[in-house]
Design a protein around this motif. Structure first.
Motif, short mmCIF file in Angstrom:
data_model
loop_
_atom_site.label_atom_id
_atom_site.label_comp_id
_atom_site.label_asym_id
_atom_site.label_seq_id
_atom_site.Cartn_x
_atom_site.Cartn_y
_atom_site.Cartn_z
N VAL B 21 0.85 -1.20 0.00
CA VAL B 21 0.00 0.00 0.00
C VAL B 21 0.88 1.25 0.00
O VAL B 21 0.61 2.23 -0.70
CB VAL B 21 -0.96 -0.01 1.22
CG1 VAL B 21 -1.65 1.33 1.40
CG2 VAL B 21 -1.99 -1.13 1.06
N ALA B 24 2.09 1.87 -3.43
CA ALA B 24 1.00 2.40 -4.26
C ALA B 24 0.76 3.88 -3.95
O ALA B 24 0.58 4.70 -4.87
CB ALA B 24 -0.27 1.59 -4.02
N LEU B 25 0.80 4.24 -2.67
CA LEU B 25 0.63 5.66 -2.30
C LEU B 25 1.77 6.49 -2.87
O LEU B 25 1.57 7.58 -3.41
CB LEU B 25 0.56 5.80 -0.78
CG LEU B 25 -0.73 5.31 -0.12
CD1 LEU B 25 -0.59 5.29 1.40
CD2 LEU B 25 -1.93 6.15 -0.54
N LEU B 28 1.22 7.23 -6.36
CA LEU B 28 0.18 8.25 -6.56
C LEU B 28 0.68 9.64 -6.15
O LEU B 28 -0.06 10.62 -6.19
CB LEU B 28 -1.07 7.90 -5.74
CG LEU B 28 -1.91 6.72 -6.23
CD1 LEU B 28 -2.99 6.36 -5.21
CD2 LEU B 28 -2.55 7.03 -7.58
N TYR B 30 2.02 10.41 -3.04
CA TYR B 30 1.92 10.70 -1.60
C TYR B 30 3.21 10.26 -0.90
O TYR B 30 3.24 9.28 -0.17
CB TYR B 30 0.69 10.02 -1.00
CG TYR B 30 -0.59 10.56 -1.58
CD1 TYR B 30 -1.33 9.83 -2.50
CD2 TYR B 30 -1.02 11.84 -1.25
CE1 TYR B 30 -2.50 10.36 -3.06
CE2 TYR B 30 -2.18 12.37 -1.80
CZ TYR B 30 -2.91 11.62 -2.71
OH TYR B 30 -4.05 12.14 -3.27
N GLU B 32 4.79 11.69 1.41
CA GLU B 32 4.91 12.04 2.82
C GLU B 32 4.54 10.86 3.73
O GLU B 32 4.59 10.97 4.94
CB GLU B 32 4.06 13.26 3.16
CG GLU B 32 2.62 13.20 2.70
CD GLU B 32 2.42 13.68 1.27
OE1 GLU B 32 2.33 12.81 0.37
OE2 GLU B 32 2.39 14.91 1.05
N VAL B 33 4.16 9.73 3.10
CA VAL B 33 3.81 8.55 3.90
C VAL B 33 5.08 7.72 4.11
O VAL B 33 5.69 7.24 3.15
CB VAL B 33 2.74 7.69 3.18
CG1 VAL B 33 2.45 6.43 3.99
CG2 VAL B 33 1.47 8.50 2.96
N ASN B 34 5.52 7.58 5.35
CA ASN B 34 6.75 6.85 5.63
C ASN B 34 6.50 5.36 5.86
O ASN B 34 7.33 4.52 5.58
CB ASN B 34 7.42 7.44 6.88
CG ASN B 34 7.86 8.87 6.63
OD1 ASN B 34 8.27 9.21 5.51
ND2 ASN B 34 7.74 9.72 7.65
N LYS B 35 5.34 5.05 6.46
CA LYS B 35 5.09 3.65 6.82
C LYS B 35 3.59 3.38 6.84
O LYS B 35 2.80 4.27 7.20
CB LYS B 35 5.67 3.41 8.22
CG LYS B 35 5.94 1.94 8.57
CD LYS B 35 6.70 1.91 9.90
CE LYS B 35 6.85 0.53 10.45
NZ LYS B 35 7.44 0.55 11.80
N VAL B 36 3.21 2.16 6.43
CA VAL B 36 1.80 1.76 6.44
C VAL B 36 1.70 0.38 7.11
O VAL B 36 2.49 -0.52 6.79
CB VAL B 36 1.22 1.66 5.01
CG1 VAL B 36 -0.24 1.20 5.07
CG2 VAL B 36 1.34 2.99 4.27
N ARG B 37 0.79 0.24 8.06
CA ARG B 37 0.54 -1.06 8.71
C ARG B 37 -0.95 -1.35 8.58
O ARG B 37 -1.78 -0.48 8.85
CB ARG B 37 0.94 -1.02 10.19
CG ARG B 37 2.36 -0.61 10.45
CD ARG B 37 3.34 -1.72 10.36
NE ARG B 37 3.34 -2.61 11.53
CZ ARG B 37 4.08 -3.71 11.54
NH1 ARG B 37 4.78 -4.07 10.49
NH2 ARG B 37 4.10 -4.49 12.61
N ILE B 38 -1.27 -2.58 8.17
CA ILE B 38 -2.68 -2.93 7.95
C ILE B 38 -3.14 -3.90 9.04
O ILE B 38 -2.44 -4.87 9.35
CB ILE B 38 -2.85 -3.63 6.58
CG1 ILE B 38 -2.16 -2.84 5.46
CG2 ILE B 38 -4.31 -3.91 6.29
CD1 ILE B 38 -2.93 -1.73 4.86
N GLY B 39 -4.33 -3.65 9.61
CA GLY B 39 -4.90 -4.57 10.60
C GLY B 39 -6.36 -4.81 10.27
O GLY B 39 -6.86 -4.40 9.21
#
Lengths: 81, 81
Positions: B21, B24-25, B28, B30, B32-39
């Motif tokens: 993700v 993908a960001l 697009l 973005y 400024e997104v350093n990390k993504v965690r999905i729950g």
């Protein structure tokens, strides 16, 4: 800064995954569970920016990628620090 | 009565889905997104019971099925009505 996005199915949208979990809970003897709905939690770590800007960016990310807005609704909260 | 269970990966556990993700960001724009965690969010509709009993039951459901406690941590809240 951190933000948490909650993505859940809109009312009326069928949830096969949720139904499967309900069946599994039934088989484990948890018959007091009437319904199960499964959604996503998306934890974001972002560069620091002011809160308004972050809200705009996160909303855009949700609309474009993180949520399928035909079937899902989303909400998010920006956590300080 | 309703309850909401939040299941997220423990610290240090790799998150290929979150990484995908993030990529993908990035694509697009973005950055400024350093990390993504999905729950997961698991919304439960239960027969009415007293709160203590519900807490015990939900904890059991989490330990046995809803969370893989080797890799995941969970929390839950019981919503009135």
């Amino acid at each position: 800064m951190k933000a948490v996005v909650y993505v859940t199915l809109k009312k009326g949208i069928s949830d096969p995954q949720g139904n499967a979990v309900k069946e599994a809970l039934d088989s484990l003897g948890y018959r007091e569970v009437n319904k199960v709905r499964i959604g996503k939690i998306i934890e974001l770590e972002l560069e620091d920016m002011d809160k308004e800007e972050a809200e705009i960016k996160i909303k855009e990310m949700c609309e474009k990628l993180l949520a399928n807005t035909v079937m899902e609704k989303y909400s998010f909260e920006i956590l300080e620090g």
